[in-house]
Design a protein around this motif. Structure first.
Motif, PDB file in Angstrom:
ATOM      1  N   ARG A 139      -0.967  -5.040   4.780  1.00  9.85           N
ATOM      2  CA  ARG A 139      -0.706  -6.537   4.990  1.00  9.85           C
ATOM      3  C   ARG A 139      -0.606  -7.189   3.792  1.00  9.85           C
ATOM      4  O   ARG A 139       0.265  -8.279   3.728  1.00  9.85           O
ATOM      5  N   ALA A 140      -1.403  -6.846   2.815  1.00  9.11           N
ATOM      6  CA  ALA A 140      -1.224  -7.701   1.494  1.00  9.11           C
ATOM      7  C   ALA A 140       0.292  -7.314   0.603  1.00  9.11           C
ATOM      8  O   ALA A 140       0.937  -8.525  -0.066  1.00  9.11           O
ATOM      9  N   PHE A 141       0.839  -6.234   1.024  1.00  6.87           N
ATOM     10  CA  PHE A 141       2.191  -5.975   0.434  1.00  6.87           C
ATOM     11  C   PHE A 141       3.155  -6.716   1.286  1.00  6.87           C
ATOM     12  O   PHE A 141       4.060  -7.413   0.368  1.00  6.87           O
ATOM     13  N   ARG A 142       3.087  -6.817   2.544  1.00 11.67           N
ATOM     14  CA  ARG A 142       3.996  -7.798   3.097  1.00 11.67           C
ATOM     15  C   ARG A 142       4.056  -9.083   2.728  1.00 11.67           C
ATOM     16  O   ARG A 142       5.079  -9.707   2.498  1.00 11.67           O
ATOM     17  N   LEU A 143       2.719  -9.619   2.456  1.00 14.99           N
ATOM     18  CA  LEU A 143       2.673 -11.066   2.036  1.00 14.99           C
ATOM     19  C   LEU A 143       3.262 -11.146   0.883  1.00 14.99           C
ATOM     20  O   LEU A 143       4.046 -12.361   0.277  1.00 14.99           O
ATOM     21  N   ALA A 144       2.877 -10.333  -0.147  1.00 15.90           N
ATOM     22  CA  ALA A 144       3.281 -10.223  -1.523  1.00 15.90           C
ATOM     23  C   ALA A 144       4.978 -10.175  -1.547  1.00 15.90           C
ATOM     24  O   ALA A 144       5.596 -11.037  -2.291  1.00 15.90           O
ATOM     25  N   ASP A 145       5.555  -9.297  -0.758  1.00 20.58           N
ATOM     26  CA  ASP A 145       7.027  -8.847  -0.758  1.00 20.58           C
ATOM     27  C   ASP A 145       7.593 -10.301  -0.517  1.00 20.58           C
ATOM     28  O   ASP A 145       8.777 -10.782  -1.235  1.00 20.58           O
ATOM     29  N   ASN A 146       7.063 -11.085   0.608  1.00 22.13           N
ATOM     30  CA  ASN A 146       7.764 -12.282   1.053  1.00 22.13           C
ATOM     31  C   ASN A 146       7.650 -13.459   0.189  1.00 22.13           C
ATOM     32  O   ASN A 146       8.301 -14.381  -0.170  1.00 22.13           O
ATOM     33  N   LYS A 147       6.470 -13.559  -0.413  1.00 20.36           N
ATOM     34  CA  LYS A 147       5.958 -14.700  -1.512  1.00 20.36           C
ATOM     35  C   LYS A 147       6.864 -14.750  -2.533  1.00 20.36           C
ATOM     36  O   LYS A 147       7.215 -15.599  -3.101  1.00 20.36           O
ATOM     37  N   VAL A 148       6.996 -13.578  -3.277  1.00 25.74           N
ATOM     38  CA  VAL A 148       7.861 -13.359  -4.543  1.00 25.74           C
ATOM     39  C   VAL A 148       9.211 -14.020  -4.409  1.00 25.74           C
ATOM     40  O   VAL A 148       9.470 -14.540  -5.455  1.00 25.74           O
ATOM     41  N   ALA A 149       9.710 -13.731  -3.357  1.00 29.86           N
ATOM     42  CA  ALA A 149      11.103 -14.175  -3.222  1.00 29.86           C
ATOM     43  C   ALA A 149      11.319 -15.790  -3.131  1.00 29.86           C
ATOM     44  O   ALA A 149      12.190 -16.489  -3.570  1.00 29.86           O
ATOM     45  N   GLU A 150       9.982 -16.638  -2.950  1.00 28.22           N
ATOM     46  CA  GLU A 150      10.125 -18.135  -2.837  1.00 28.22           C
ATOM     47  C   GLU A 150      10.018 -18.461  -4.546  1.00 28.22           C
ATOM     48  O   GLU A 150      10.495 -19.815  -4.497  1.00 28.22           O
ATOM     49  N   PHE A 151       9.569 -17.496  -5.321  1.00 31.53           N
ATOM     50  CA  PHE A 151       9.681 -18.097  -6.645  1.00 31.53           C
ATOM     51  C   PHE A 151      11.034 -18.030  -7.308  1.00 31.53           C
ATOM     52  O   PHE A 151      11.204 -18.508  -8.548  1.00 31.53           O
TER      53      PHE A 151
ATOM     54  N   ASN B  30       3.772   4.845  10.512  1.00 36.47           N
ATOM     55  CA  ASN B  30       4.057   4.914  11.918  1.00 36.47           C
ATOM     56  C   ASN B  30       5.225   4.346  11.895  1.00 36.47           C
ATOM     57  O   ASN B  30       5.806   4.042  13.020  1.00 36.47           O
ATOM     58  N   ASN B  31       6.084   4.436  11.139  1.00 33.92           N
ATOM     59  CA  ASN B  31       7.678   4.101  10.981  1.00 33.92           C
ATOM     60  C   ASN B  31       7.839   2.435  11.148  1.00 33.92           C
ATOM     61  O   ASN B  31       8.817   2.032  11.871  1.00 33.92           O
ATOM     62  N   VAL B  32       6.839   1.611  11.044  1.00 32.39           N
ATOM     63  CA  VAL B  32       6.998   0.181  11.154  1.00 32.39           C
ATOM     64  C   VAL B  32       7.388  -0.310   9.876  1.00 32.39           C
ATOM     65  O   VAL B  32       6.809   0.024   8.780  1.00 32.39           O
ATOM     66  N   ILE B  33       8.345  -1.229   9.899  1.00 29.37           N
ATOM     67  CA  ILE B  33       9.014  -1.713   8.752  1.00 29.37           C
ATOM     68  C   ILE B  33       8.077  -2.756   8.121  1.00 29.37           C
ATOM     69  O   ILE B  33       7.653  -3.485   8.486  1.00 29.37           O
ATOM     70  N   VAL B  34       7.723  -2.508   6.753  1.00 27.55           N
ATOM     71  CA  VAL B  34       7.015  -3.319   5.793  1.00 27.55           C
ATOM     72  C   VAL B  34       7.903  -4.295   5.114  1.00 27.55           C
ATOM     73  O   VAL B  34       7.647  -5.437   5.080  1.00 27.55           O
ATOM     74  N   ALA B  35       9.005  -3.762   4.617  1.00 24.38           N
ATOM     75  CA  ALA B  35       9.838  -4.615   3.822  1.00 24.38           C
ATOM     76  C   ALA B  35      11.324  -3.940   4.130  1.00 24.38           C
ATOM     77  O   ALA B  35      11.489  -2.886   3.994  1.00 24.38           O
ATOM     78  N   GLY B  36      12.036  -4.784   4.564  1.00 24.34           N
ATOM     79  CA  GLY B  36      13.626  -4.379   4.529  1.00 24.34           C
ATOM     80  C   GLY B  36      13.986  -4.767   5.886  1.00 24.34           C
ATOM     81  O   GLY B  36      15.033  -4.216   6.699  1.00 24.34           O
ATOM     82  N   HIS B  37      13.435  -5.778   6.708  1.00 26.58           N
ATOM     83  CA  HIS B  37      14.094  -6.476   8.056  1.00 26.58           C
ATOM     84  C   HIS B  37      15.485  -6.926   7.907  1.00 26.58           C
ATOM     85  O   HIS B  37      16.240  -6.410   8.839  1.00 26.58           O
ATOM     86  N   THR B  38      15.966  -7.271   6.920  1.00 26.78           N
ATOM     87  CA  THR B  38      17.398  -7.877   6.831  1.00 26.78           C
ATOM     88  C   THR B  38      18.351  -6.706   6.550  1.00 26.78           C
ATOM     89  O   THR B  38      19.239  -6.645   7.444  1.00 26.78           O
ATOM     90  N   ARG B  39      17.752  -5.720   5.915  1.00 31.51           N
ATOM     91  CA  ARG B  39      18.550  -4.542   5.666  1.00 31.51           C
ATOM     92  C   ARG B  39      18.785  -3.688   7.035  1.00 31.51           C
ATOM     93  O   ARG B  39      19.663  -3.362   7.265  1.00 31.51           O
ATOM     94  N   TYR B  40      17.491  -3.706   7.963  1.00 31.66           N
ATOM     95  CA  TYR B  40      17.525  -3.057   9.351  1.00 31.66           C
ATOM     96  C   TYR B  40      18.462  -3.550  10.146  1.00 31.66           C
ATOM     97  O   TYR B  40      19.138  -2.920  10.641  1.00 31.66           O
TER      98      TYR B  40
END
Length: 95
Positions: free
Chosen positions: A81-93, A46-56
């Protein structure tokens, strides 16, 4: 993986994005100006951003006509939903 180009007007930021990324926009903008848009945004069917809000946000400030995107139309809503969480969580490591 197919990269498609979308106008910024076609994209919708995810309203529950957990990241507060305004401080990073200037750095991403500088990177895009220097190296180009090398990491596509991930969007859902649906063209909703999953990953890339800062680039947007950086692309908006750069007044870009189109941005590269990967459409994750092979994922279910639960997987998105799981991908969104994983993408954000991985950066914390990272250090």
């Amino acid at each position: 993986m197919e990269i498609v180009y979308k106008t910024l007007g076609e994209l919708t930021p995810y309203e529950n994005n957990p990241r507060h990324n305004d401080n990073a926009v200037e750095y991403v903008k500088n990177s895009i100006e220097r190296f180009g848009f090398k990491v596509p945004m991930v969007i859902d069917k649906n063209n909703v951003i999953v990953a890339g809000h800062t680039r947007y946000k950086a692309a908006l400030e750069l007044d870009m006509a189109k941005v590269p995107c990967v459409v994750a139309d092979d994922l279910t809503d639960d997987e998105i939903r799981a991908f969104r969480l994983a993408d954000n969580k991985v950066a914390e490591f990272a250090e």
